[in-house]
Write a protein that holds these residues in place. Structure first.
Motif, PDB file in Angstrom:
ATOM      1  N   VAL A  33      33.217  65.619   7.503  1.00  0.00           N
ATOM      2  CA  VAL A  33      32.848  64.866   6.306  1.00  0.00           C
ATOM      3  C   VAL A  33      33.207  65.648   5.049  1.00  0.00           C
ATOM      4  O   VAL A  33      32.973  66.856   4.970  1.00  0.00           O
ATOM      5  N   ASN A  34      33.742  64.940   4.063  1.00  0.00           N
ATOM      6  CA  ASN A  34      33.947  65.530   2.734  1.00  0.00           C
ATOM      7  C   ASN A  34      33.005  64.839   1.766  1.00  0.00           C
ATOM      8  O   ASN A  34      33.084  63.618   1.583  1.00  0.00           O
ATOM      9  N   LEU A  35      32.100  65.601   1.165  1.00  0.00           N
ATOM     10  CA  LEU A  35      31.159  65.067   0.183  1.00  0.00           C
ATOM     11  C   LEU A  35      31.687  65.367  -1.214  1.00  0.00           C
ATOM     12  O   LEU A  35      31.975  66.517  -1.544  1.00  0.00           O
ATOM     13  N   GLY A  36      31.814  64.345  -2.029  1.00  0.00           N
ATOM     14  CA  GLY A  36      32.311  64.539  -3.391  1.00  0.00           C
ATOM     15  C   GLY A  36      31.353  65.368  -4.226  1.00  0.00           C
ATOM     16  O   GLY A  36      30.181  65.542  -3.883  1.00  0.00           O
ATOM     17  N   ILE A  37      31.859  65.866  -5.341  1.00  0.00           N
ATOM     18  CA  ILE A  37      31.076  66.704  -6.241  1.00  0.00           C
ATOM     19  C   ILE A  37      29.949  65.879  -6.861  1.00  0.00           C
ATOM     20  O   ILE A  37      30.166  64.731  -7.241  1.00  0.00           O
ATOM     21  N   GLY A  38      28.753  66.467  -6.978  1.00  0.00           N
ATOM     22  CA  GLY A  38      27.650  65.796  -7.674  1.00  0.00           C
ATOM     23  C   GLY A  38      26.727  65.074  -6.702  1.00  0.00           C
ATOM     24  O   GLY A  38      26.371  65.622  -5.651  1.00  0.00           O
ATOM     25  N   ILE A  39      26.363  63.852  -7.047  1.00  0.00           N
ATOM     26  CA  ILE A  39      25.372  63.105  -6.276  1.00  0.00           C
ATOM     27  C   ILE A  39      25.729  63.002  -4.775  1.00  0.00           C
ATOM     28  O   ILE A  39      24.838  63.141  -3.932  1.00  0.00           O
ATOM     29  N   PRO A  40      26.994  62.775  -4.407  1.00  0.00           N
ATOM     30  CA  PRO A  40      27.293  62.694  -2.962  1.00  0.00           C
ATOM     31  C   PRO A  40      26.860  63.941  -2.180  1.00  0.00           C
ATOM     32  O   PRO A  40      26.551  63.840  -0.989  1.00  0.00           O
ATOM     33  N   GLU A  41      26.808  65.103  -2.865  1.00  0.00           N
ATOM     34  CA  GLU A  41      26.393  66.326  -2.174  1.00  0.00           C
ATOM     35  C   GLU A  41      24.962  66.241  -1.647  1.00  0.00           C
ATOM     36  O   GLU A  41      24.576  66.955  -0.721  1.00  0.00           O
ATOM     37  N   LEU A  42      24.141  65.364  -2.247  1.00  0.00           N
ATOM     38  CA  LEU A  42      22.754  65.181  -1.802  1.00  0.00           C
ATOM     39  C   LEU A  42      22.660  64.768  -0.336  1.00  0.00           C
ATOM     40  O   LEU A  42      21.670  65.043   0.340  1.00  0.00           O
ATOM     41  N   VAL A  43      23.694  64.068   0.143  1.00  0.00           N
ATOM     42  CA  VAL A  43      23.666  63.519   1.505  1.00  0.00           C
ATOM     43  C   VAL A  43      23.374  64.610   2.536  1.00  0.00           C
ATOM     44  O   VAL A  43      22.660  64.376   3.513  1.00  0.00           O
ATOM     45  N   ALA A  44      23.886  65.817   2.285  1.00  0.00           N
ATOM     46  CA  ALA A  44      23.721  66.912   3.249  1.00  0.00           C
ATOM     47  C   ALA A  44      22.247  67.239   3.508  1.00  0.00           C
ATOM     48  O   ALA A  44      21.895  67.757   4.560  1.00  0.00           O
ATOM     49  N   ARG A  45      21.379  66.946   2.532  1.00  0.00           N
ATOM     50  CA  ARG A  45      19.948  67.250   2.700  1.00  0.00           C
ATOM     51  C   ARG A  45      19.247  66.311   3.675  1.00  0.00           C
ATOM     52  O   ARG A  45      18.138  66.585   4.101  1.00  0.00           O
ATOM     53  N   HIS A 107      42.629  63.026   9.383  1.00  0.00           N
ATOM     54  CA  HIS A 107      41.832  63.805  10.331  1.00  0.00           C
ATOM     55  C   HIS A 107      40.354  63.831   9.990  1.00  0.00           C
ATOM     56  O   HIS A 107      39.524  64.087  10.863  1.00  0.00           O
ATOM     57  N   LEU A 108      40.014  63.594   8.727  1.00  0.00           N
ATOM     58  CA  LEU A 108      38.598  63.578   8.341  1.00  0.00           C
ATOM     59  C   LEU A 108      38.002  62.212   8.651  1.00  0.00           C
ATOM     60  O   LEU A 108      38.643  61.180   8.452  1.00  0.00           O
TER      61      LEU A 108
END
Lengths: 229, 236
Positions: A33-45, A107-108
């Motif tokens: 998975v590639n999480l975009g900068i900012g709000i999308p990074e929250l998903v990892a939590r 591939h992602l």
């Protein structure tokens, strides 16, 4: 390891954390998975217990971990947002051509991005408002939407000023044409289908008409089939 | 005996002429060859075309080269940072040209240039302003745009360790653009924190083989951009 949440409960619909939590439910175990900068990074939590995801950051790391403890960072171990990160067991470093071969070569599994606008055809605008004096900067967004297998957008349904972000046609410069698969907002989960926007799920306490009024194109109601995707 | 070491950054960049195209490694501060860039500022070459992912921070390194008025054109994917006004000011005054390229297309154009591939087709940027005016072609159902390989006169990059033959290994995400850029220039200059004799690097682990490297400069304690900026440094 992670900073305390600054989330506040939403007056109506899902909070920012709620949206991220809802999106995280839809990512299968073992996904790259590639999480975009900012709000999308929250998903990892909010990845559900028992699932492991492998995070790619396009500046050259697969197996990215959370922010380092204060004072333990390395200025040359950073993510695409140029913030210091850590690496997980099994991580790998690689150059930019290889990193974008992962992205452009399909591939992602998933790219999660923010949006200025998403059209009913799945067009995405998320890099420029087209203002004359703005400094144009695109980074890897156009590569991600063109190459990654599935593209999820995580965004508020409308801007702070109340302008619609889910629209018939994007008015801002595009990042890619017909590239978005699904949109997660504070009001609903919406699929892009050949027939346009289809609601998959409404946030608690939000009704279909409320979302339609805030959407710049016709919304199709949920179907049993769509909800099961 | 082959020994690609050059004594001092100044000697390594002395022959970069006015009007040269120079690739500069780095993604933000990670991998930015600050000592080589500062030597290039001291050297005085102007009207440069710089190929680099970003345009620098504060007023050191790449931002300082721009501030010194040495750059005619930037080929770049993300010319914006939270803490630098150097590039935006120059751009708004019309004093520097910008060729904006998607990051993956930039990496692939450099890779192609280094591999002797003059051009390639990609779906990235189709339907966007960055594809306007470019040749398009369908491959099956997929519409693609023609992009050209890039070659440079010089490449300036930073590695962690090199041997005297010019084999290089890197440090973490500082690797970024350095390996493809090393392949795509007439003269590739690498600054490294450590130089060892040929045979001392694990041949299985070498990232950039020495054939791509012309000059090695030993910079034992490279400066870090964020530390310089935090200290209020400006260059020169």
């Amino acid at each position: 390891m992670r900073p305390p949440s600054t989330d506040t409960p939403a007056a109506i619909g899902w909070s920012r954390d709620d949206i991220a939590r809802r999106l995280a439910q839809d990512i299968p175990h073992g996904s790259y998975v590639n999480l975009g900068i900012g709000i999308p990074e929250l998903v990892a939590r909010f990845v559900p217990e028992g699932r492991t995801l492998i995070y790619h950051t396009e500046n050259g790391l697969l197996g990215m971990g959370p922010s380092p403890a204060v004072g333990a960072g390395d200025p040359e171990l950073i993510n695409a947002g140029k913030r210091q990160v850590t690496m997980m067991p099994g991580a790998a470093f690689f150059d930019q051509a290889t990193s974008f071969a992962m992205i452009r070569g399909g591939h992602l599994d998933l790219s999660v991005l923010g949006a200025l606008q998403v059209s009913q055809a799945g067009d995405l605008a998320n890099w420029s408002t087209g203002e004359a004096d703005a400094i144009p900067a695109v980074g890897g967004a156009m590569d991600l939407v063109a190459g990654v297998r599935r593209v999820f957008v995580l965004t508020q349904h409308c801007t702070k000023e109340g302008e619609m972000k889910l629209v018939g046609e994007c008015t801002y410069p595009l990042t890619g044409r017909a590239v978005v698969d699904r949109v997660y907002t504070d009001l609903a989960v919406v699929d892009i289908t050949p027939d346009g926007f289809r609601v998959v799920e409404l946030a608690p306490g939000v009704d279909f008409g409320f979302v339609q009024e805030r959407t710049g194109a016709t919304l199709l109601p949920p179907t049993t089939r769509a909800a099961a995707v | 005996m082959i020994d690609k070491r050059v004594v001092g950054a100044a000697a390594a960049v002395a022959d970069i002429p006015d009007g040269a195209t120079v690739m500069i490694g780095g993604f933000g501060e990670a991998g930015s060859p600050i000592e080589l860039i500062h030597a290039l500022i001291d050297q005085g070459a102007k009207q440069l075309t710089v190929v680099s992912n970003n345009t620098g921070s504060g007023e050191v390194g790449l931002a300082a080269l721009l501030k010194a008025g040495r750059v005619r054109k930037v080929v770049c994917s993300f010319p914006r940072t939270a803490n630098s006004t150097v590039f935006p000011d120059l751009y708004r005054r019309g004093e520097v040209e910008l060729e904006l390229v998607p990051q993956g297309t930039l990496a692939e154009r450099i890779r192609a240039g280094g591999a002797g591939i003059p051009a390639f087709f990609t779906p990235t940027a189709v339907g966007t302003p960055l594809a306007q005016g470019k040749e398009h072609r369908f491959f099956g159902e997929t519409e693609c745009v023609l992009e050209f390989g890039i070659r440079a006169d010089f490449t300036l990059i930073k590695g962690r360790r090199a041997d005297t033959h010019g084999n290089v290994v890197y440090h973490r995400t500082a690797r970024n653009f350095a390996p493809p850029m090393a392949t795509a220039a007439g003269i590739t200059v690498v600054q490294v924190a450590e130089v060892v004799d040929a045979g001392q690097l694990d041949a299985e682990s070498i990232v950039t083989p020495g054939i791509f490297v012309d000059r090695i400069v030993h910079v034992p304690s490279p400066q870090q951009e964020s530390a310089l900026i935090a200290a209020g440094a400006r260059y020169p």
